[in-house]
Design a protein around this motif. Structure first.
Motif, PDB file in Angstrom:
ATOM      1  N   ASP A 243       0.824  -1.200   0.000  1.00  0.00           N
ATOM      2  CA  ASP A 243       0.000   0.000   0.000  1.00  0.00           C
ATOM      3  C   ASP A 243       0.858   1.250   0.000  1.00  0.00           C
ATOM      4  O   ASP A 243       2.021   1.217   0.392  1.00  0.00           O
ATOM      5  CB  ASP A 243      -1.040   0.011   1.127  1.00  0.00           C
ATOM      6  CG  ASP A 243      -0.453  -0.117   2.506  1.00  0.00           C
ATOM      7  OD1 ASP A 243       0.393   0.723   2.855  1.00  0.00           O
ATOM      8  OD2 ASP A 243      -0.845  -1.042   3.239  1.00  0.00           O
TER       9      ASP A 243
ATOM     10  N   GLU B  46       0.895   5.521   0.851  1.00  0.00           N
ATOM     11  CA  GLU B  46       0.250   6.534   1.685  1.00  0.00           C
ATOM     12  C   GLU B  46       0.554   7.924   1.156  1.00  0.00           C
ATOM     13  O   GLU B  46       1.696   8.236   0.830  1.00  0.00           O
ATOM     14  CB  GLU B  46       0.784   6.471   3.127  1.00  0.00           C
ATOM     15  CG  GLU B  46       0.430   5.195   3.858  1.00  0.00           C
ATOM     16  CD  GLU B  46       1.033   5.144   5.267  1.00  0.00           C
ATOM     17  OE1 GLU B  46       1.668   6.146   5.681  1.00  0.00           O
ATOM     18  OE2 GLU B  46       0.865   4.110   5.926  1.00  0.00           O
ATOM     19  N   SER B  47      -0.487   8.738   1.116  1.00  0.00           N
ATOM     20  CA  SER B  47      -0.277  10.176   1.002  1.00  0.00           C
ATOM     21  C   SER B  47      -0.594  10.736   2.384  1.00  0.00           C
ATOM     22  O   SER B  47      -0.819   9.980   3.321  1.00  0.00           O
ATOM     23  CB  SER B  47      -1.187  10.767  -0.075  1.00  0.00           C
ATOM     24  OG  SER B  47      -2.528  10.573   0.294  1.00  0.00           O
TER      25      SER B  47
ATOM     26  N   ALA C 282      -4.474   9.911   2.781  1.00  0.00           N
ATOM     27  CA  ALA C 282      -5.108   8.739   2.186  1.00  0.00           C
ATOM     28  C   ALA C 282      -4.146   7.569   2.169  1.00  0.00           C
ATOM     29  O   ALA C 282      -2.932   7.746   2.220  1.00  0.00           O
ATOM     30  CB  ALA C 282      -5.564   9.037   0.762  1.00  0.00           C
ATOM     31  N   VAL C 283      -4.726   6.386   2.131  1.00  0.00           N
ATOM     32  CA  VAL C 283      -3.919   5.198   1.952  1.00  0.00           C
ATOM     33  C   VAL C 283      -4.597   4.384   0.865  1.00  0.00           C
ATOM     34  O   VAL C 283      -5.819   4.373   0.769  1.00  0.00           O
ATOM     35  CB  VAL C 283      -3.769   4.404   3.268  1.00  0.00           C
ATOM     36  CG1 VAL C 283      -5.119   4.019   3.834  1.00  0.00           C
ATOM     37  CG2 VAL C 283      -2.900   3.182   3.090  1.00  0.00           C
TER      38      VAL C 283
ATOM     39  N   ASP D 256      -4.420   0.711  -1.613  1.00  0.00           N
ATOM     40  CA  ASP D 256      -3.801  -0.586  -1.893  1.00  0.00           C
ATOM     41  C   ASP D 256      -3.265  -0.628  -3.319  1.00  0.00           C
ATOM     42  O   ASP D 256      -3.811   0.010  -4.220  1.00  0.00           O
ATOM     43  CB  ASP D 256      -4.852  -1.696  -1.739  1.00  0.00           C
ATOM     44  CG  ASP D 256      -5.118  -2.014  -0.280  1.00  0.00           C
ATOM     45  OD1 ASP D 256      -4.185  -1.878   0.537  1.00  0.00           O
ATOM     46  OD2 ASP D 256      -6.254  -2.393   0.044  1.00  0.00           O
TER      47      ASP D 256
END
Lengths: 480, 438, 126
Positions: C59, C61-62, C65-66, C68
């Motif tokens: 996954d 990440e920002s 947000a995360v 998949d």
């Protein structure tokens, strides 16, 4: 602002503890600490001024309007603090003999009874330390109920897509998998989707009512019936209880267990993120699974006991007791009439704001809201490029804490507004004026709002940089 | 009736008119009649004076002991005067979680300072912004070590019983098997017994030092055993003890967790307390809960923000490793002010006084036949035999304003801190002689 | 309009794939990195991990947000782009250069889209 460590000067600290009055025996071999900790040395005046400066850079409820949706930032009465500071509460040990803490056990019993009445439940534990902790505890009751009946197939918890993020996370911690159901066009639970989702694998439903759009689901009785008929139980997320105290009770809506947030509905302060308290109530058939110990009246007065099929402790001792003291003080003052009055005014204030704002701002759901409502900034963004984030950040310049941003997830440019009952009409009108002004600014010079806030101690911080290269502590360098 | 609603009848009717309804009751027309109630079965509200009097009556029913020799997870220490002054400031008391960084630099910076102090105290690399209490910190500390290949945990039975119970609860619901290894000789953990409980499925071992009996554990040997088997070591610690005792990092712990209550928080009948969680850098992204980081704004001004948020429930939802949403921010600030006021020298003095008083107390109790149950080294708690009826001793001393050690299966668990001075301990001994021991 | 090279294949969940001698290289598309925003972390799999077509193996990440990353093939991870662990922003800078994993011993391959088919997916989501 300087950090504590940057204000430190060797030799400034004043003496707090006395000299040793007995011999100091040698430490056992190999047990002594090697590296000394870098702790600051400040004179008391320096320490006092440091925190006064930090306080000035902190927005509390008394610093201005705080319409933070789903957080119920109501006024925190001072008398609560006075009660919690009483030495008979603050300076008693949690493992004192029961006969020496009858007052504290009385506080717990009175609070539990009052919460049970307000929620329409039969038993309450005060052990959970926060809302999410309460959710977890409530779900453990549901889990224990199915398992004791040998119903091991019930592994799924149904959660609407408008739910708080803690709901699915709590369900997973409690050992369930999550089934998300969509909302209908009115923002409530889609009954057909719910009927399709329930089955022999349904352990239960988690629901906030009023929901995160601020809407009371008119189908609530039917929702609970659908879940019950499928063999599941219904969990009430009490985050929004401030809308309905004394008007409608989760137990009468059909819920089997519930948590409440003393730090929202019952006026205990949020403390910058805690401590809160998340008591859990349940119907009689679930009470045997509650975490122990809980209080009951015995022959010798109040006593603590562990329910026979308890799911076990969820933390140490008896919960955040001093938070419970504050909540009981509040409940005692408001009483049978004051609690419903508080809720009604919370709902009235929200509806007033919604009615006054929806002329220009887009309110996607509901002609009548409960204690909060959601503005969708998407149309403004399409027109002017100004986002919910920009609007929120601009509010900071006017001394207002912005509404909850970008939640619920089903409204993409959401601002969730919850004024609470402790704001006057004058405060609400001032907020409306500010919203009008921001609306105008968006149309006149939207680009400028991307820079907001313009008048705070700092501008928008670089969150990307913070997450890519985490600096999570002060580095002392070669000072040692 | 008490009320905090700033609305006159006139203002209320203006609001109702603007909304277009006739009465407050109309606000609830969405609620099905079956779910409506007319009245809560609660006492009527009352004035502030009466409400406070009611709470005062309750508080007066509690016995507040002048001398407390009981710890067992909750410790009465001296709280510097500045601590309460700072934490009662309305801004800190009433603010929400600092999601709006631009108007929350005060809270954010205080958490950053707290994280730094916890790292310094424990020797670990990173700290979160705190969790509910020491027991949940222990449970979360074990769960954060789980991975796809290792799904079980091992806990020494010398940990605080509430910690073990909480770990069992948290693990049971996640289907994580827990092996509790019984105490070895002298109320201490036997590192060989821990080693024997380890296999390739064990993600982490939990040991608490000083343990529930006050004994200083051989943590280094337990850490070696855990690491040799590929497991992590989670060490529970008492923050005051770290004024003089080896840090979790020095012992080789991967995760350090502790009950932060001794750092300036009152006994408060068990809460609110403070769950301290620290870890090595490698485990940074597995730490649950809030974390504050340093960054800058567009003009380069130093700024603090909640960071690494994609670990958390509000973003990761059902994929989050923990559901924790809040921290105990005000309690963390309390600990931070406490440590800033005490400084290294003050913390060390608190630890030395606690250690020295406990050893003096053990000696004096020994004179009366309260013999140490364990020959192992201890910090500020220890277990003795009871030369008489524990309940009778407890009751007799209570009459003299003294809360004695805690009666437990193994005897009586005593505790001393800087508050239990030589003079007070001597007075306890005199009182014990006076009440007799049988 | 995002960049969609003709020589790659795509999934509807925004991964790109290229194949050479039975080894499949997988990364995130330009459209994906643009929607996610500034990436701050990538949770990489390990060499030797089994991946399953259509299931998440990683996954990203920002800040807020995360997301998949799904495997287009079933097989074994034979190489991981460890450079991304310290610099996930490489995916933002050069999505088709910043590959994530190489998968070998492939037993199954999802139906993949060509550039034109994938452009249609992007258009429908834009």
């Amino acid at each position: 602002m300087k950090l504590l460590f940057e204000r430190s000067t060797p030799g400034h600290a004043h003496t707090i503890l006395p000299e040793l009055d007995v011999d100091m025996p040698a430490l056992p071999e190999g047990a002594a600490r090697g590296q000394r900790p870098h702790l600051p040395e400040l004179a008391e005046i320096e320490l006092g001024r440091h925190y006064t400066e930090l306080a000035k850079q902190t927005h509390g409820v008394n610093d201005g309007f705080y319409p933070l949706g789903s957080c119920t930032m109501k006024y925190n009465p001072r008398v609560n603090e006075q009660a919690a500071a009483l030495a008979g509460f603050a300076d008693i040990h949690p493992l004192q003999p029961a006969c020496t803490v009858q007052g504290a056990l009385g506080v717990m019993a009175e609070t539990a009874d009052a919460l049970a009445e307000i929620c329409g439940m039969d038993a309450v534990t005060l052990q959970p330390a926060a809302g999410a902790h309460g959710e977890y505890t409530g779900l453990l009751l549901i889990r224990a109920y199915h398992l004791e009946r040998g119903d091991t197939a019930r592994t799924k918890i149904i959660v609407p897509d408008s739910a708080h993020g803690t709901n699915p996370a709590s369900a997973v911690m409690a050992g369930f998998t999550v089934v998300s159901v969509p909302s209908n066009a009115q923002g409530g639970v889609d009954l057909d989707a719910l009927r399709a989702a329930v089955g022999p694998d349904t352990a239960g439903l988690m629901l906030t009512n009023p929901n995160t759009l601020g809407l009371f689901d008119p189908n609530i009785l039917e929702i609970c019936r659908i879940v019950h008929e499928a063999g599941g139980l219904c969990y009430y997320d009490g985050a929004n209880l401030n809308a309905v105290m004394g008007h409608a009770r989760p137990g009468d809506m059909g819920f089997d267990c519930v948590h409440v947030n003393l730090h929202k509905t019952f006026s205990t302060p949020h403390g910058g993120g805690g401590p809160g308290s998340g008591p859990v109530g349940c119907k009689a058939f679930l009470s045997r699974y509650l975490p122990g110990p809980i209080v009951r009246k015995g022959e010798q007065g109040y006593e603590l006991f562990k329910p026979e099929k308890s799911v076990g402790r969820v933390r140490s001792f008896h919960g955040n007791f001093l938070v419970v003291v504050r909540a009981l003080t509040y409940i005692t003052m408001l009483g049978a009439e004051g609690l419903p009055e508080a809720s009604a005014h919370a709902v009235l204030n929200a509806n007033y704001l919604m009615k006054r704002l929806e002329g220009s701002w887009f309110v996607p759901y509901g002609e009548l809201c409960m204690h909060e409502f959601v503005i969708d900034v998407a149309p403004l963004k399409a027109e002017t490029g100004v986002s919910a984030m920009d609007v929120a950040k601009r509010m900071l310049d006017f001394g207002i804490h912005p509404p909850t941003m970008y939640f619920p997830l089903i409204v993409h440019e959401a601002l969730m507004v919850e004024p609470t009952e402790t704001e006057s009409k004058a405060e609400l009108d001032a907020f409306i004026e500010i919203m009008d002004r921001i609306w105008q600014e968006a149309h006149e010079d939207g680009a400028r709002l991307h820079e907001a806030p313009l008048a705070c101690a700092i501008g928008r911080p670089d969150e990307v940089g913070a997450a890519r290269n985490p600096h999570l502590r002060y580095e002392f360098g070669d000072l040692s | 009736m008490g009320s905090y609603i700033p609305a006159s009848a006139q203002e209320t009717s203006e609001l109702l008119d603007a909304v277009g309804i006739a009465s407050l009751d109309d606000l609830y027309r969405q609620v099905p009649p079956e779910a409506r109630i007319d009245k809560l079965d609660l006492p009527s509200g009352m004035s502030e004076l009466e409400a406070l009097a009611h709470l005062e009556d309750l508080a007066d029913k509690d016995v507040r002991f002048r001398d407390v020799y009981r710890g067992a997870g909750a410790y009465r220490h001296y709280i510097p005067a500045i601590v309460k002054t700072v934490t009662s400031k309305e801004e800190f008391l009433t603010a929400y979680t600092p999601y709006q960084a631009e108007i929350s630099q005060g809270v954010l910076q205080s958490i950053f300072e707290y994280q730094t102090q916890m790292c310094e105290l424990t020797g670990m690399d990173v700290s979160n912004a705190s969790v509910y209490d020491g027991a949940t910190a222990a449970a979360e500390g074990l769960l954060m070590c789980l991975d796809r290949k290792r799904g079980t945990v091992v806990v020494s039975a010398t940990a605080h019983p509430h910690v073990i119970e909480t770990v069992r609860t948290y693990c049971a619901s996640r289907n994580v098997p827990v092996t509790v290894v019984p105490a070895g000789d002298g109320l201490a953990t036997d590192p060989a017994a821990i080693a024997a409980a380890l296999d390739a499925t064990v993600a982490a071992v939990y040991v608490q030092s000083p343990n529930r009996y006050g004994v200083i554990e051989d943590v280094a040997a337990i850490a070696d055993a855990a690491h040799a088997a590929g497991a992590k070591l989670v060490q529970g610690f008492n923050p005051i003890s770290l004024g003089i005792l080896k840090t979790p990092r020095e012992y080789g712990a991967d995760v350090a967790v502790g009950e932060g209550q001794p750092l300036g928080l009152p006994l408060g009948f068990g809460g609110p307390y403070l769950g301290i969680m620290c870890a090595t850098k490698d485990l940074m992204r597995k730490l649950p809960g809030r974390i504050v980081g340093e960054t800058a704004d567009a003009q380069g001004r130093r700024a603090y923000v909640l960071t690494l948020q994609a670990r958390e429930q509000h973003i990761r939802r059902e994929k989050a490793s923990s559901n924790i949403c809040s921290n105990e921010a005000l309690c963390a600030m309390t600990a931070s002010v406490y440590l800033a006021a005490m400084g290294d020298a003050g913390l060390r003095r608190a630890a030395e006084l606690s250690y020295a008083h406990a050893h003096y107390l053990a000696d004096r109790l020994g004179e009366l036949g309260f013999a140490l149950v364990s020959p192992k080294p201890f910090f500020h708690e220890f277990v003795t035999t009871v030369p008489g009826d524990a309940a009778a001793i407890e009751q007799a001393l209570a009459g003299k304003g003294i809360l004695c050690g805690l009666p437990i299966d193994e005897g009586m668990l005593w505790c001393a801190t800087e508050l239990n001075s030589k003079a007070r301990i001597d007075a306890l001994i005199d009182a014990l002689k006076e009440v007799g021991l049988s | 309009m995002s960049n969609i090279p003709e020589n790659l294949r795509y999934t509807s969940s925004h991964e790109w794939v290229s194949e050479e001698d039975g080894v499949y290289t997988v990364g995130l598309t330009d459209f994906a990195q643009d929607s996610l925003g500034d990436l701050v972390f990538i949770n990489l799999p390990q060499e030797g991990d089994e991946v399953v077509a259509g299931e998440a193996f990683c996954d990203v990440e920002s800040v807020k947000a995360v997301s998949d990353v799904f495997s287009p093939v079933s097989g074994t991870v034979v190489e991981v782009n460890e450079e991304l662990a310290d610099a996930p922003e490489l995916i933002n800078d050069d999505p088709y250069g910043a590959w994530i994993v190489r998968v070998g011993e492939v037993a199954e391959v999802e139906d993949l889209l060509d550039a034109e088919g994938y452009a249609a997916v992007c258009e429908s989501e834009a």
